[in-house]
Each structure stands twice: as structure tokens, then as C-alpha cells.
Design an enzyme around this catalytic site. Sequence first.
Site, PDB file in Angstrom:
ATOM      1  CG  HIS A 105      -2.002   1.003   1.252  1.00  0.00           C
ATOM      2  ND1 HIS A 105      -2.307   1.833   0.213  1.00  0.00           N
ATOM      3  CD2 HIS A 105      -2.836   1.364   2.270  1.00  0.00           C
ATOM      4  CE1 HIS A 105      -3.291   2.655   0.571  1.00  0.00           C
ATOM      5  NE2 HIS A 105      -3.626   2.394   1.808  1.00  0.00           N
ATOM      6  CG  ASP A 123       3.121   4.378  -4.284  1.00  0.00           C
ATOM      7  OD1 ASP A 123       2.128   3.646  -4.280  1.00  0.00           O
ATOM      8  OD2 ASP A 123       3.278   5.343  -3.494  1.00  0.00           O
ATOM      9  CG  HIS A 136      -4.158   0.721  -8.344  1.00  0.00           C
ATOM     10  ND1 HIS A 136      -5.489   0.660  -8.020  1.00  0.00           N
ATOM     11  CD2 HIS A 136      -3.604   1.629  -7.514  1.00  0.00           C
ATOM     12  CE1 HIS A 136      -5.732   1.528  -7.050  1.00  0.00           C
ATOM     13  NE2 HIS A 136      -4.613   2.117  -6.720  1.00  0.00           N
TER      14      HIS A 136
END
Length: 395
Positions: A229, A330, A272
Amino acid sequence: TQGLLTYDPGFMSTASCASAITYIDGTQGILLYRGYPIDELAQRSSFLELSYLLFHGELPTPSQYAEFMSKVQAEMLVHEQLVRFFTGFRRDAHPMAVMCGVIGGLSAFYHDMLDFAESRDREEAAVQLLAKMPTLAAMCYKYSIGQPFMYPRYELGYTENFLHMMFATPCAPYVPNPVVVRALDRILMLHADHEQNASTSTVRLAGSTGASPFACVSAGIAALWGSAHGGANEAVLNMLDDIGENSEENIQRYIERAKDKNDPFRLMGFGHRVYRNFDPRAKVMKESCDEVLDALGMANDPKLQIARRLEEVALQDPYFIERKLYPNVDFYSGLILRAIGIPTNMFTVMFALARTAGWISHWNEMAGHPHRIGRPRQLYVGPTERHYPAHAPND
Ligand code: SDX
């Protein structure tokens, strides 16, 4: 539209909920905050204005924004007794461990003072959390490097104040590069909310019991910490470090590892649960990364070159194409944070700082509407009923 949404408390007590804050279309790669596309907000808004939008549902008027900003700035100073909270930790404690504790500890300062049934007090809790997260995050960093804590300065903007508390010392001021301040503010906006992700669902579930929003945000920080996460930005940089030299052989080796089902390694910053297209935040982040590294004379940074080549190879590989695995938020954020001078172990703290805007908005949305305690259901797969043997097995 708002009219189509009904807050059905019964519906909210299952593992999913109704919300009017963020909309994601994972197939189209669409992300809207209160109806506004993320790329428009990232280019034209600011983190504090966007936090107001997420919490209140509308962009603030100039006077509303001025009032909100001054409220937040006035509350950035933390109670001096919180300073002693840090001394209980080892200097090398992971900053996310410290943040879990210190944010939960804020409950002790405000719990009896605020009635969260009142919208005025729920906004006060939001102001307190938005105001104190940057101060406490910077204190985590200062404590870990043995430097004195730096107090916020009321004349500085929100993000510039954070950089001041992170990098100034009593001996020398921090002189911000406007490109860096803007890039960090944009990172905060891109990470502010993402509907029912693991940490936000954690905050809502904890909040559904009536727990203090400070304790709920502490639970959100704990959930965010995992590398699947919010810990992914830190994991991306560690992966780029592990790849080492920017060679086709090294790049291909890691692509093959990510595809190998016998290898637990996954390509950090890729994939994702919801997006089966480009994460719209990743596109903005990639442009911002190029802008910041160029402004800081790091356009040829070896880690950036490796990241670009890794993305290029993966996006052409059938394994990633078939599974619709694209770079997520990210993949590039860590490179920008590193260029700004933020250490890798503080990357997820930055994510938590940003996501506080979403967490507290979701908490407010739930606390401000009739709701029941969250109670996710399970599929029982254990043994059917059976009875204890006549003779105790351990007689
Ligand atoms: C965030 O929920 C949110 O909104 C989160 C977030 C937010 O803003 O709050 O967007 C922030 O958490 C972004 C994600 C950051 N994490 C990472 O970058 C870690 C690397 N990514 C993976 O761990 C993974 O992609 C997840 C955790 C993000 C999603 O995992 P899922 O939903 O379990 O993936 P999946 O089961 O849908 O995967 C389908 C297939 C599987 O292979 P098969 O079983 O079909 O053969 O894709 C594979 C997976 O093994 N796969 C990957 C992969 N991600 C998925 N293979 C290699 N590398 C990867 N990164």
C-alpha cells in the site's frame, strides 16, 4: 450527482459504503476529487485548498480559504509535552512506527474537548490533524538524525513550513527552491485521497465505532505502512537501488523475477487493484519528476534512467500487458522525494501526511451522517460443530 447518492446506514455496515468524495474509473484511468479531475487540481490548486474541497465538498471562496489557512497555520505548533513523547523511541525507530504512536497520542489532548456529533467540532479535528501532521512528521525526521526540533513559522505557506521544519536548523535557515515547494505540494495533492483504499477503509471502520478521529487516523497510518500500500514508494527506491547498474541484463532480470510465480518479488510501483489503465496520478507524477530533477540538475540521475527503462520494458512485456499492469502513483514519487532530500524511510510518512486530508474527510462524511458500526461479513470455512471427547486428550 449528489441526489443519486443515498446514505443507507445498513449499506454502510457491510464491507462497502457510499461516498461522495472521490470517484475512480479504473478502466478509463479517471480520478475525480469531488468531481474535479486530479490533473486539473494538481496543476492549478494547492494541497490546503484541495483539503478544504475534500472535507467541505466545494472549493473555498477566497475569504473561506484565507480563514481556513490561518486556522491551520495557527495550530501547527504542538503541545510541548508531545516533545517528550519522542524520547521514548530509539533514534533509529522507523518514522511510521513513531507516527502511529504520536498521532494516536493526540487523542489524549483533544478527546474530552470535542463533540464529534457537532460539525463545528469535526472541522476542528480536521484542522488539528492537517495542522499537526507536518509538524510531527518533521519532528520524526529531526529526532532520527539527532537535530533539534524546528518550530513552524506563521509567515510560511503550508508545504514551505514543512520543508522549513524538516531542513532548517537553529544555525541555518532553509532556503526553498520554488520548484521543489510546488513539486512537494503536488505530491501531497496526488496522494490526498483514493476512495476506499485499505487505509481509508480502516479509518472509516474504526470511526464507525465512534472512536476519536485521531485514533482512527493512527489506525490508517498503520494500514498505510505496508509495502503493498503506502510503503510502495519506499520499496520502489529500494528496488532501484537493488537493480544497481542501469544495464539491459539487470533490468530484464528484475522483469523476469516479477513474472516468476515462485519468486515473491513484485515490480514495486506497478499494478493496482482498481486501475486497469494508467493511474492518472502517475502521469502527473512523471511530468513533475522530470521537472524537479531537471531544475535540480539531476536530469541524468541514474535511478531515473533505470526507472524509465524499467517502465519501457514492462509496458512492452506480454505478462504486464495481459494483466493490465501500469505504473501507479508510487512509481515516480520516490524519485522526487529523494531529489528534494527526504530520506527513503520518510517516504511513507509523506504519503500519510497527504492522505490525512482524505482520511479525515471520509471520517467526517461518515460521522456526519446516520451510520451503523462497520461489520464486514465472513465466509466460514472451518469445521462443522463437534464435541469435546469423553476423556480429555491431555489427561
Ligand atoms: C497504492 O487501493 C488504493 O487506492 C491504493 C493506492 C492509494 O492511493 O491508496 O492507490 C496506493 O497502494 C498503490 C499500489 C502500491 N503498491 C505497489 O506498487 C506494490 C506492487 N503492486 C502489487 O503489489 C499489486 O499490484 C497491488 C498490491 C497494487 C495490487 O495487487 P492485487 O490487486 O492483488 O493484484 P492482482 O491480484 O489484481 O494481480 C493480478 C495479476 C496477478 O498475477 P496472476 O495471478 O494473474 O498470474 O497481476 C500480478 C499478480 O501476481 N501482479 C503483479 C504485480 N501486481 C500484480 N506482478 C508483478 N508485479 C506487480 N507489481
